[in-house]
Structures are given as C-alpha cells and as structure tokens.
Design a protein around this motif. Structure first.
Motif, mmCIF file in Angstrom:
data_model
loop_
_atom_site.group_PDB
_atom_site.id
_atom_site.type_symbol
_atom_site.label_atom_id
_atom_site.label_comp_id
_atom_site.label_asym_id
_atom_site.label_seq_id
_atom_site.Cartn_x
_atom_site.Cartn_y
_atom_site.Cartn_z
ATOM 1 N N ASN A 89 0.952 -1.176 -0.096
ATOM 2 C CA ASN A 89 -0.034 0.001 -0.099
ATOM 3 C C ASN A 89 0.920 1.230 -0.079
ATOM 4 O O ASN A 89 0.468 2.405 -0.601
ATOM 5 C CB ASN A 89 -1.119 0.012 1.197
ATOM 6 N N GLU A 92 2.091 1.621 -3.520
ATOM 7 C CA GLU A 92 1.127 2.103 -4.278
ATOM 8 C C GLU A 92 0.874 3.616 -4.334
ATOM 9 O O GLU A 92 0.950 4.503 -5.162
ATOM 10 C CB GLU A 92 -0.283 1.499 -3.988
ATOM 11 N N LEU A 93 1.002 4.137 -2.765
ATOM 12 C CA LEU A 93 0.898 5.659 -2.677
ATOM 13 C C LEU A 93 2.072 6.484 -3.417
ATOM 14 O O LEU A 93 2.048 7.495 -3.789
ATOM 15 C CB LEU A 93 0.757 5.760 -1.135
ATOM 16 N N GLU A 94 3.347 5.731 -3.149
ATOM 17 C CA GLU A 94 4.534 6.434 -3.704
ATOM 18 C C GLU A 94 4.374 6.547 -5.123
ATOM 19 O O GLU A 94 4.808 7.458 -5.778
ATOM 20 C CB GLU A 94 5.713 5.518 -3.444
ATOM 21 N N ILE A 96 1.360 6.530 -7.100
ATOM 22 C CA ILE A 96 0.177 7.332 -7.867
ATOM 23 C C ILE A 96 0.455 8.610 -8.365
ATOM 24 O O ILE A 96 0.005 8.704 -9.639
ATOM 25 C CB ILE A 96 -0.955 7.410 -6.688
ATOM 26 N N ASN A 97 1.464 9.303 -7.915
ATOM 27 C CA ASN A 97 1.939 10.660 -8.774
ATOM 28 C C ASN A 97 3.200 10.382 -9.381
ATOM 29 O O ASN A 97 3.610 11.525 -9.673
ATOM 30 C CB ASN A 97 1.564 11.757 -7.626
ATOM 31 N N ARG A 126 -4.357 1.841 -9.816
ATOM 32 C CA ARG A 126 -5.567 2.087 -9.604
ATOM 33 C C ARG A 126 -6.037 3.332 -9.913
ATOM 34 O O ARG A 126 -7.022 3.923 -9.531
ATOM 35 C CB ARG A 126 -6.087 1.533 -8.510
ATOM 36 N N MET A 127 -5.158 4.315 -10.192
ATOM 37 C CA MET A 127 -5.374 5.608 -10.636
ATOM 38 C C MET A 127 -6.008 5.925 -11.868
ATOM 39 O O MET A 127 -5.574 5.634 -12.896
ATOM 40 C CB MET A 127 -3.965 6.306 -10.688
ATOM 41 N N SER A 128 -7.121 6.399 -11.304
ATOM 42 C CA SER A 128 -8.077 6.885 -12.537
ATOM 43 C C SER A 128 -8.527 8.267 -12.655
ATOM 44 O O SER A 128 -9.176 8.862 -13.306
ATOM 45 C CB SER A 128 -9.543 6.161 -12.376
ATOM 46 N N VAL A 129 -7.363 9.046 -11.837
ATOM 47 C CA VAL A 129 -7.885 10.307 -11.696
ATOM 48 C C VAL A 129 -6.172 11.058 -12.153
ATOM 49 O O VAL A 129 -5.383 10.255 -12.282
ATOM 50 C CB VAL A 129 -8.121 10.918 -10.636
ATOM 51 N N LYS A 130 -6.343 12.314 -12.274
ATOM 52 C CA LYS A 130 -5.192 12.960 -12.800
ATOM 53 C C LYS A 130 -4.018 13.019 -11.623
ATOM 54 O O LYS A 130 -4.393 13.185 -10.420
ATOM 55 C CB LYS A 130 -5.498 14.331 -13.414
ATOM 56 N N PRO A 131 -2.862 12.731 -12.189
ATOM 57 C CA PRO A 131 -1.775 12.872 -11.047
ATOM 58 C C PRO A 131 -1.365 14.204 -10.909
ATOM 59 O O PRO A 131 -1.703 15.289 -11.598
ATOM 60 C CB PRO A 131 -0.622 12.084 -11.689
ATOM 61 N N THR C 346 4.300 9.881 3.261
ATOM 62 C CA THR C 346 3.812 9.375 1.759
ATOM 63 C C THR C 346 2.409 9.139 2.080
ATOM 64 O O THR C 346 1.637 9.602 1.049
ATOM 65 C CB THR C 346 4.764 8.058 1.473
ATOM 66 N N GLU C 350 0.451 11.945 -0.253
ATOM 67 C CA GLU C 350 -0.269 11.210 -1.615
ATOM 68 C C GLU C 350 -1.723 10.831 -1.343
ATOM 69 O O GLU C 350 -2.734 11.067 -2.100
ATOM 70 C CB GLU C 350 0.590 10.212 -2.253
ATOM 71 N N GLY C 351 -1.977 9.857 -0.414
ATOM 72 C CA GLY C 351 -3.286 9.380 -0.149
ATOM 73 C C GLY C 351 -4.390 10.174 -0.118
ATOM 74 O O GLY C 351 -5.601 10.033 -0.555
ATOM 75 N N TRP C 354 -5.380 11.787 -3.346
ATOM 76 C CA TRP C 354 -6.037 10.669 -4.230
ATOM 77 C C TRP C 354 -7.505 10.548 -3.772
ATOM 78 O O TRP C 354 -8.435 10.671 -4.499
ATOM 79 C CB TRP C 354 -5.344 9.410 -4.037
ATOM 80 N N LYS C 357 -9.457 13.473 -4.797
ATOM 81 C CA LYS C 357 -9.805 13.462 -6.443
ATOM 82 C C LYS C 357 -10.982 12.245 -6.505
ATOM 83 O O LYS C 357 -11.650 12.285 -7.606
ATOM 84 C CB LYS C 357 -8.467 13.094 -7.056
ATOM 85 N N LYS C 361 -14.671 12.810 -8.311
ATOM 86 C CA LYS C 361 -15.015 12.108 -9.735
ATOM 87 C C LYS C 361 -16.461 11.602 -9.431
ATOM 88 O O LYS C 361 -17.141 11.524 -10.113
ATOM 89 C CB LYS C 361 -14.008 11.047 -9.716
ATOM 90 N N LEU C 374 -12.696 1.866 -3.317
ATOM 91 C CA LEU C 374 -11.323 2.081 -3.321
ATOM 92 C C LEU C 374 -11.341 3.227 -1.992
ATOM 93 O O LEU C 374 -10.087 3.290 -1.150
ATOM 94 C CB LEU C 374 -10.910 2.726 -4.458
ATOM 95 N N ASN C 381 -5.936 1.893 4.358
ATOM 96 C CA ASN C 381 -4.575 1.777 3.956
ATOM 97 C C ASN C 381 -3.609 2.855 4.531
ATOM 98 O O ASN C 381 -2.295 2.745 4.730
ATOM 99 C CB ASN C 381 -4.204 1.868 2.369
#
Lengths: 517, 168, 423
Positions: A89, A92-94, A96-97, A126-131, C346, C350-351, C354, C357, C361, C374, C381
């Motif tokens: 996890n 994953e977060l590292e 996404i952007n 799983r990123m479906s949005v803009k970074p 992190t 970042e989370g 996300w 967003k 959406k 999610l 997470n």
C-alpha cells in the motif's frame, strides 16, 4: 568488536549487532527491510513509511524500523500479511503521482521504486484520476538536474546539504502533495560535494547532467577502484562499459563505502577525474614527432640509458607503491638518481575539513615508506648536469618554474596521459593508467589500499612495471615486486601484501616513521 | 494547495524599517535559538510591506544567520504569509464545515461576480483580493469572513454588500 | 444546563483588564499554590481528573508526571492555542474575555513542572485575540505576575506569544514545537516524547488553553469541587461549541456527561423549523459522525463517545439535517485535511490527495462502485501508517460517512446525482 544480541525475525532466531536500528542490524545479516528515506550517513527521517515492521507484543505493534533499536528478544514480523500489505500500500501511494519516466530516466536499472515495486508490490495501477504535476529538468547548479515529479520527498538531499556540507541550498517547499524540492532563487547548489545527492537520491529525481542519457545502468560494469584526484584515496566504483564497435570507456565514478576513508561520499572534482581516464590519453609510443611501435621506443630508451652519463628518474606521487619500488630497483641498476619531486601537485589551502586534500596526488605517502626523496633541493642537485631525465607518470611541468630543463636534458616520459609534459618528451611510452592496472596506494591517513584493474581496453597499454622490466629492471611481475617489498621495506613488514582487506589496512605510525625520509 | 514556490522579486534590496528592526531585536531575546525568529520575522515583513518578496526572505535569512532555504520552506508552508501583494481589501471567506453548511458558497459566488476575481486573485485595480480559507474558529457565528484581519460573523450577501461599501 | 466555572468572568464587563479580573479573583490562588510543593500541585491536578481539552483527553496531571527528574535541562511549557479543528471555537473566548485566567493557569502549571519559560502558540488568524492576549500579558508583567519574581516570589517566569501562520497541523503537539523552533510544522516521530525531548531538545509539556485555564478553579476550590461536575471518568466542565444547522449555535459551558440530543434541543434551540436530524458530528470534524439512532443514548463524555466508536474530541458539535448532501460534506472535509497535510510522509501526502480526487470524480457523476470501495480501502491503507494522526482524522471521519451514508455515494454512482436536493 560490537556486542551481539539475539532477536527473532518471522519466528526465526537471528544474531545481530547491538546498538543499531533494525534496518542496519538486519541488513547486515542479509535481511532486507525496504526503505527510502533512511540513510546511515544522514540518520532516520521516518517519512517514507516503507520500513514499517511488526513487533509481536509490541506497543505500538507496527513501528518504523529506521527508528527502532534492535533489542534482545525482540520479535520482528516482516513476512506476515499485514506488513506485506502495508509495503504494497505504501508503494502504491508512492507511485500514484510518480511519472512513469523509466524509458527516459537515468535511474532505471538502479531505481529503488523499480526494485521495491518488483519485490514488494506488483499491482496494477488503480489511478483513474489526474496525477499531480510539477517541474522537471531543473538546473540546480553544480551539474545536478532535478525532476520534482519523480521525487519521493525522502529529504535525503536536503539533509545532505544541511548535515554534511552544511551549505543548506536545498529545501522542501509548500505542503501537502504540492511539496517539492527546490533551491532558493539565486542560491543554487554551490558546494564541492553537490553531486553526492545524485547517488543519495533513491529515484531519478536527482541526476547528473554529465551522465544524463549517456548509458544505461544495466550495461555498466561496476568495478571497485580508488580515486586518484587527491591523497584521500576515496573508494570508488568505476562504472564502465565496452559497447559494440567501441572501446571500454568509463561513464562515471561513484563513491564506494569505506568507513575508514571517505564514508559514503566523494568530492565532485574527484568524481569528474574519470574523464582523464577516457580522453587525452597517451595512445601510441613516440620518438620525436613520430608514432612508433612500443618495442622501437623501448629500444630507444634503452640506448639512451646506456649512453647517458647522469640519469635522473622521476616518479609520480600517483604511481602505485609497486611501481615506485620497481623504478627504484631500475634506478639502482642504472646508477640513476630517484626523485619524487612534485610540489606542483599540491594546491596549498585548497583542502577542506571533510575529504578534499591539498595534495592532489594519491600516493605521496609511499615516498616516505620507500625512502624516495621528493624535495626540490634533492631534485635540483640530481638534475644538475644530468643528460637523461626519465619521468614515470610525473607531469613535471606542474612543478617546474620554467622550461629550460627540457632544453638542456634529454627527456623521456613513460606515462598514461597526453599533457604538456608528454608534448616536451623526446621519447614517450604509453602505460596502463590506474583504472587499467592493479596496485596499492597509501592515503594521507596512512591507510594502505589496493585497487584492481577495471577497464579493459581493446589495445591495452603495458603496465608500468612491465615497461620498467623491459628497460632492464629486475622485477618481471608485480608479485615479484610485492615479495621484495615484504622482504625489504620495514614499514610494510607486518602486512600481507597479497591479501589487502577490501577496506584497506592502516599502517601503524611506528611502521611509517621507521623509514628514513 | 497551489504551488507557492514561485517567488516574486522586487528587484530592490529589502530591510526592516526602524520599528521592525527594534521589534526583531526584542524578539531575539525571547528565544534560545536564532531559527525561532523565522516565523516572527516573516510576520514583521508582512506587517511592513503587506507581502513577502524573495529579497525579504533573503534578508531574513542573512539577518538571522540561517539558510535561505529554511526561510523559503517556512514562507511557502504557512499559507497566511502573502507571497504576492494583496488587495487593499483582502477578503478571506471560511470554506469549512459549518460555514460551508450555512452558505459560504453563496458569499464566494457573490464576491466573484461583484469583484470580478476568483479566489486566489487580486483585482486589476489592486483594490480587492479574495481567498477561501480553512476553518477560522468562529463556527457558532457562521458564515464568517475575515477582512484585513477583522472578523465579520453571521455574514450573508446583504451584509457583505453593506460592509464592502463602508470599506471602500 | 449551562454552568459558569471556566466562564465565570466572561460576562463581566472589561474582565480582560487586570484590575477588573483581580477584583473578581484573578491571581488569588497564587498565594496558596506557592505555599505548596510543586509535586503537591501535580497531585492536586491528577486528583481532579482533568483531561486534556485539546481533543485527545489525556489526563493532564499524569502528563505532567512524565517529566523526567533530575535532568540538567530547562523545562518548557507550550500552550496550544492553535484551535484549528473545524467546529472548534472555544479557546478564543478565554483569550479575549478572561486572558488573566489563562495567565494564572500558566503560572500554576509552570510552578508545578518547574518551568520558567512558557510559549503560547496562537494560530495566525486570531488577530484580535492575539492583541487581547498580549495586552493582558503586558499587564501581568507590569503588575509583577510575570518576569523575574512572580508575585514577589523567588520564581522567574517568562511568557512569549508565538504566532502561527495558517497551518492546522501545528495543533499537533510536536508540529507545534517545530513551528516555534522556526521550521515547517512537520510532526516528529514519537518516541522520544516531548516530556523527555521536546522544545529545543528539552523536557516540554504541551497543554491546550482550556486545560491550563481550568487550573485556577481546581487549585482554588480543590479537586473534589471540580469532580462535582461531569461524570466519574470525565469530570469537570467543557466549553462546548455547537454549530451547524441549529437555531442557536454558539459556545456553551456545560458539565460533561449530558445527553447530546438534549443539549442540542435545550441549549442550542434544536433543529430549524421543518427539518429532521440526519447526523451529528460530536467533537470536531475528525470525529466519526453519529446517526440519529446512535445519538439516542450518547452522552457528552469520553467514555460514551468511545463506546459509540467516535470521540469526545474538542467538543465541537455540528448538527446535520436532511438538507445536507453527505457526499459533498465529505468532499468539504477531505479537502480540508488534504489542504492541511504537512506533506512529510507518503501515505497522508499522496493518499489524501487521491481520496479527494476520487470523491470529486464521484460528485461529477463519473464514479463507479469500485471508486467507493477504493475510497473505503484507502482509509484503511492510510490510517495508522503515518507519523501523526492528521491522516487518521481524515480517514476515521470519512470512513464513518462511507459506512453510515453509503447509499448517498451510491446514488451519485448510479444516477450521477445526489439522493435529494442538495445544499
């Protein structure tokens, strides 16, 4: 010898050194805990969260390994579902952007995100949005290029400029995911160790403009070596590759860890000396202006030696211990004087309180060990009335006040580099440089280190020892020189010259001072 | 947060005026470290100039004896520091929770239409600037607007109209 | 239901001026306090059961007793006046209406913990409040209650006001210390805890304004007088802030332990006409939301809140009625936490971005059920994997809306529109 303690990892008992954090303690016994922001030279920051491990019966039950001291009986949980999930996890977060720049990123092949993704993650995005978008290809100064999007904000570079160089050029500005590394306007990176941030950066956020796009990391052979930029003798990796249809070429030097000598770092000037190994090399033997076969040039030198009335042999403080000793032996046979005169290699006041030394040669300390005089008075005396001067790697133009010497004395250069000195030589013979040869050097702190041949040129130049032998010296191989050193040089008496430890060996004060200067 | 790191340079060197200079020296006696003066110094600059330029940050760093990057970090981290000139009437509308529930959007929309600027912008004549800020701690009298440091509680579009007229 | 324990002097005109405050008892405890041993003062506070009023509810006296003995370093007090948790608006009343109550509390605390330097960290937005506070501090110095010899005693105490500049995260105790030291408000890893290694590496106690302001009453009247209010495990009073969709929002001092629905009805005037209750945020935006059913047997104390899987927090109650679109509310809250994230570690940095967003959406009508799942998974997470609890404040509250009002999120996913007419 550090104390050992016993703890458990995934239920298995493991013995580790006490007094270390879990990353270091377990890393030393081959158990990897993934991490980005921790670095032994910079301390623990605790911001990446990748090193979170479980402690059975611990309070709290999940802790950052970088900030947790290994303790007797501790029960560390690594290979368990919840920790593996955390690692996935956090990765994953590292990511996404993180821009998937791999195809154009220098770091590919030696990138922690790539490595940890493969080992600890492996999920699809799983990123479906803009970074988040930030600035790329920023010139930070000193040849450092920064990419804010790739940056994982581990703050290693910032901590380096604040804790190590104490110049503080870097900072992380803004907050939340707008946070990014930057320099203050008008105050770019400006210190003599700036390029270390390229090594420190676990990803491709800090790259070297010198190395940019030149070579892929997986093509590089990473050979251990010793920098010859100054008398510190920083341990390095010589990263080289022989591409198809091209010769074996060095693409970069990187510092190699040696706790006794340079720690984790090296200076930028030393780092760039790799260029001297690639370019402007003495390629072919010359007699006068004419390129000749090596054998012809050797013969010319042998003739000159036999005909000369007074010979001076000058060694470079960059010659290895063995090379100096071989020349000493040759000089003995030819009744030549030996000098290590090389004052010009010393830049008074240039050294600092960290790694950089005034003396820009790697092995001056060996002069004392071998009893080679390097004073100007001795050289002037030797050269007075001499009719043959042979320099072994020593660029005398750096030390001489004027050129009159070359007009009065026949000058032979046996060396690796095309420089002012080579241009003045009546006869010049190319020999292997330190990156192509094996030898030992003693640094400014009396540490004896061995470097091994790394680069393999298509047409390799002969080793200096071999050429000395061809000129009439008694030792035909390096082993013979080592044997003679062991037998006859007091300072080296207690050292097994055939098995120098990787981190070098400190010659005791006694041993060095036993030898007459 | 948008990127606050693109600093504005005035092209002229900065220095504290006499009052701020004295206050700086007084503050220096209240803390055991020089770095502690970073936030108070940024406030002093803002009091003096209304906003903080790159030159002012460099001045603070050199005066305190710390890295410019430290001052840069603090100036961009803390959102109340104006890194660009604001309008004479600087309007901050609280956007969080109770103010949101009680109609902050109506107020923001009105101001956008009326002043012709979006949150984060300054009007062309430098009269007004608008910002949406996070909870101002006046939830019981929401919606709340802070203008040039003063709190105006129980606001609505009508009251705001009247208020702006008085602040011209 | 309302009481005037902490707020005893709030309605007295000019009570912020030292002469008026003194007339009504300000600084009167000092005589008694200085005749006690510092350890006795700590025991008194412990006995009162006072719990930290910043939101964590940690027993105050116990926190003081964590200071190491015999360390050769100065001890610091940092007073947390950052008050940035949405729905919280209590401490500023003390600063404006009775600042000398706070100063007296600071003197008591510093005497007990043997500190000679206190920093009051006040949020930058509190402009009028900081002026009032500084004026009172200047008065206290002039009258000899602060400075070289407090009240003529052999006890030196300096109080310095340090202004924040717009960062909610600086309400976190170690971020607050970082901010005083001149750095970004990025929380520190614990251990080491501030009581051992805090401000400038020295032992430090951080207490909320209201916690400190509670001290004069406790020392004047004794721990039992304090325990006469509230419940056994949650004694005392609290300055509750009630806001949102009620008729009489405002700050009300109440004993702990009263039923939340009764308080909303009787004290805050109940819901607006024609509206029904949809949910209650019990103690600040970070606390999980309560449904009306759950709220039936919730009382305003730490234990009842914990039993209902939420928190007493800062006592900032926000009432939500049937006009509230929960998905938009969640967007508003996540947006707050995302904006306020310090950016150090992190998962939060970042989370939260996300999560925001994804909610946007969903609100745009482009979300899927997978997005709702999610969002829920990201709460798990991120939570507990970070340096501080700002991320947990976001995830715990968000999760409660996802769990209890999931149908509203699903309505956006299935029809691209909210459940009902929105705000």
């Amino acid at each position: 010898m550090a104390e050992k303690i016993k703890l458990f990892v995934n239920g298995q008992e493991v013995e580790v050194e006490s007094g270390k954090n879990l990353i270091d303690a377990l890393g030393a016994v081959g158990i990897e805990i993934p991490h980005l922001c921790y670095h032994p030279a910079l301390g623990a920051d605790g911001n990446c969260r990748l090193c979170l491990v479980g402690i059975e019966d611990g309070r709290p039950p999940v802790v950052p390994a970088c900030k947790t001291r290994a303790a007797e009986g501790m029960k560390v949980l690594l290979d368990v579902d919840n920790i593996k999930r955390i690692q996935r996890n956090v990765m994953e977060l590292e990511l996404i952007n993180h821009p998937i720049d791999c195809p154009i990123c220098d770091q590919a092949g030696e990138c922690k995100l790539q490595d940890f993704y493969m080992k600890y993650d492996g999920q699809k995005s799983r990123m479906s949005v803009k970074p988040v978008l930030k600035a790329k290809k920023m010139d930070f100064g000193c040849g450092v290029v920064h990419d804010q999007e790739r940056c994982v904000l581990c703050a290693r570079c910032v901590r380096f400029t604040r804790l190590i160089t104490k110049t503080g050029e870097l900072g992380i500005v803004n907050r939340t995911d707008a946070a990014r590394v930057n320099t203050f306007p008008g105050r770019p990176l400006n210190n003599r160790y700036a390029l270390n941030v390229v090594d420190l950066c676990p990803v491709g956020a800090m790259t070297s403009s010198d190395f940019r796009f030149k070579q892929r990391a997986w093509f590089l052979t990473k050979s251990p070596g010793i920098c010859h930029g100054c008398s510190k003798g920083c341990n390095i990796y010589i990263d080289h590759n022989r591409e198809k249809y091209r010769d074996d070429v060095i693409y970069r030097f990187r510092p190699r860890l040696n706790a006794q000598v340079n720690g984790y770092f090296m200076c930028d000037a030393g780092r760039m000396t790799y260029k001297l190994e690639n370019d402007n090399r003495l390629a072919a033997a010359r007699v006068g202006e004419k390129s000749v076969e090596l054998a012809e040039a050797v013969e010319a030198v042998r003739r000159a030696v036999s005909q000369a009335k007074k010979i001076v042999m000058v060694v470079s403080p960059n010659c290895s211990l063995e090379q100096m000793h071989a020349v000493q032996a040759l000089a003995g046979q030819c009744n030549a004087a030996v000098s290590g005169y090389s004052d010009g290699y010393v830049q008074q006041g240039d050294g600092d309180d960290f790694l950089i030394q005034d003396d820009k040669a790697a092995n001056r300390a060996s002069f004392a060990i071998l009893g080679i005089d390097s004073g100007k008075a001795g050289f002037d005396q030797a050269i007075a009335g001499a009719d043959l001067l042979i320099s072994f790697q020593n660029d005398l133009t750096r030390s001489l006040e004027n050129d009159t010497l070359f007009e009065k004395t026949q000058f032979v250069l046996i060396g690796s580099y095309e420089n002012d000195c080579a241009a003045r030589a009546a006869i010049s013979l190319p020999v292997a440089s330190y990156s192509e040869d094996t030898g030992m050097v003693v640094n400014c702190d009396g540490i004896l280190q061995e470097y091994r041949a790394a680069v393999g040129k298509i047409s390799p130049a002969p080793s200096l020892i071999e050429v000395v032998h061809q000129l009439g010296g008694p030792f035909s191989t390096r082993d013979e020189v080592l044997a003679d050193l062991t037998a006859n040089v007091a300072a080296l008496g207690g050292v097994d010259l055939k098995h120098i430890p990787a981190a070098g060996t400190a010659l005791t004060a006694n041993e060095v001072s036993n030898v007459a200067a | 947060m948008s990127d606050r790191s693109q600093l504005i340079e005035t092209g002229k060197p900065f220095a504290f005026d006499a009052q701020r200079d004295a206050e700086f020296e007084r503050l220096a006696t209240r803390y055991p470290t020089r770095e502690s003066l970073i936030l108070p110094s940024l406030w002093l600059v803002q009091e003096q100039e209304g906003w903080i330029s790159a030159e002012a940050m460099a001045y603070i760093a050199d005066r305190i004896g710390t890295y410019a990057s430290m001052v840069y970090e603090a100036a961009t981290f803390y959102t109340m520091y104006n890194l660009q000139p604001k309008g004479k009437v600087h309007i901050c509308v609280c956007r969080t929770l109770s103010c949101y529930l009680l109609g902050k959007q109506e107020i923001v929309d009105y101001l956008q239409r009326e002043l012709g600027i979006k949150p984060g912008e300054v009007s062309a004549d430098s009269q007004y600037s608008l910002e949406e800020v996070e909870c101002l701690g006046h939830c019981g009298t929401a919606p709340v607007v802070q203008i040039n440091g003063e709190f105006y509680e129980n606001m609505n579009v009508e009251k705001l109209k009247d208020l702006l007229a008085t602040l011209k | 239901m309302q009481v005037q324990v902490l707020s005893a002097r709030f309605d007295i005109p000019d009570a912020h001026r030292i002469e008026v405050a003194k007339e009504h008892g300000a600084y009167a405890t000092l005589e008694k306090v200085f005749s006690m041993q510092p350890e006795e003062v700590i025991e008194t506070v412990k006995a009162s059961g006072l719990r930290g009023r910043g939101g964590a509810g940690f027993p105050t006296g116990l926190k003081w007793s964590f200071l190491p003995k015999g360390l050769d370093k100065p001890v610091y007090l940092a007073v947390n006046s950052d008050e940035s948790e949405p729905a919280t608006f209590k401490d500023r009343y003390i600063l404006v209406r009775d600042p000398h109550l706070l100063i007296e509390g600071i003197i008591i605390c510093c005497y007990a913990i043997k500190s000679h330097a206190a920093y009051i960290y006040i949020r930058g937005e509190y402009t009028t409040q900081v002026k009032a506070l500084q004026a009172a501090i200047d008065e206290a110095y002039a009258a000899g209650y602060l400075g070289e010899s407090v009240g003529g005693r052999d006890f030196k105490l300096d109080v310095t006001v340090h202004r924040g500049a717009g960062a909610y995260v600086c309400g976190e105790e170690t971020a607050l210390l970082e901010s005083i030291e001149g750095r970004k408000g990025q929380p520190r890893s614990k251990p080491p805890f501030p009581a051992v290694e805090g401000l400038y590496g020295c032992p430090t106690i951080i207490n909320n304004v209201q916690s400190i302001a509670s001290l004069p009453f406790i020392l004047t009247n004794g721990p039992d007088a304090y325990k006469a209010y509230g419940t056994e495990k949650s004694p005392g009073t609290h300055l509750f802030g009630i806001s949102g969709l009620v008729k009489k929002p405002g700050m009300y001092e109440l004993p702990l332990g009263l039923p939340i629905l009764e308080v909303i009805d009787k004290v805050a005037g109940g819901l607006r006409d024609g509206r029904t209750l949809k949910g209650i945020i019990p103690g600040g935006s970070s606390t999980p939301v309560l449904t009306p059913e759950e709220a039936q047997d919730v009382t305003l104390d730490y234990e009842s809140m914990a039993a209902h899987k939420t928190m007493f927090g800062s006592g900032g109650i926000v009432v939500l009625d049937d006009t509230v679109d929960m998905v938009k509310l969640v967007e508003n809250l996540i947006s707050f936490y995302h904006h306020e994230s310090c950016g150090q570690c992190t998962p939060c940095r970042e989370g939260l971005g996300w999560m925001l967003k994804i909610v946007k959406k969903i609100l745009r009508g482009e979300g899927t059920t997978a997005d709702i799942d999610l969002l829920t998974e990201l709460c798990d997470n991120i939570e507990g994997k970070t340096v501080c609890v700002l991320s947990a404040a976001c995830t715990m509250s968000t999760r409660s809306y996802l769990n209890k009002f999931r149908h509203e999120f699903e309505a956006y996913v299935h029809s691209g529109a909210p459940v009902q007419a929105a705000m």
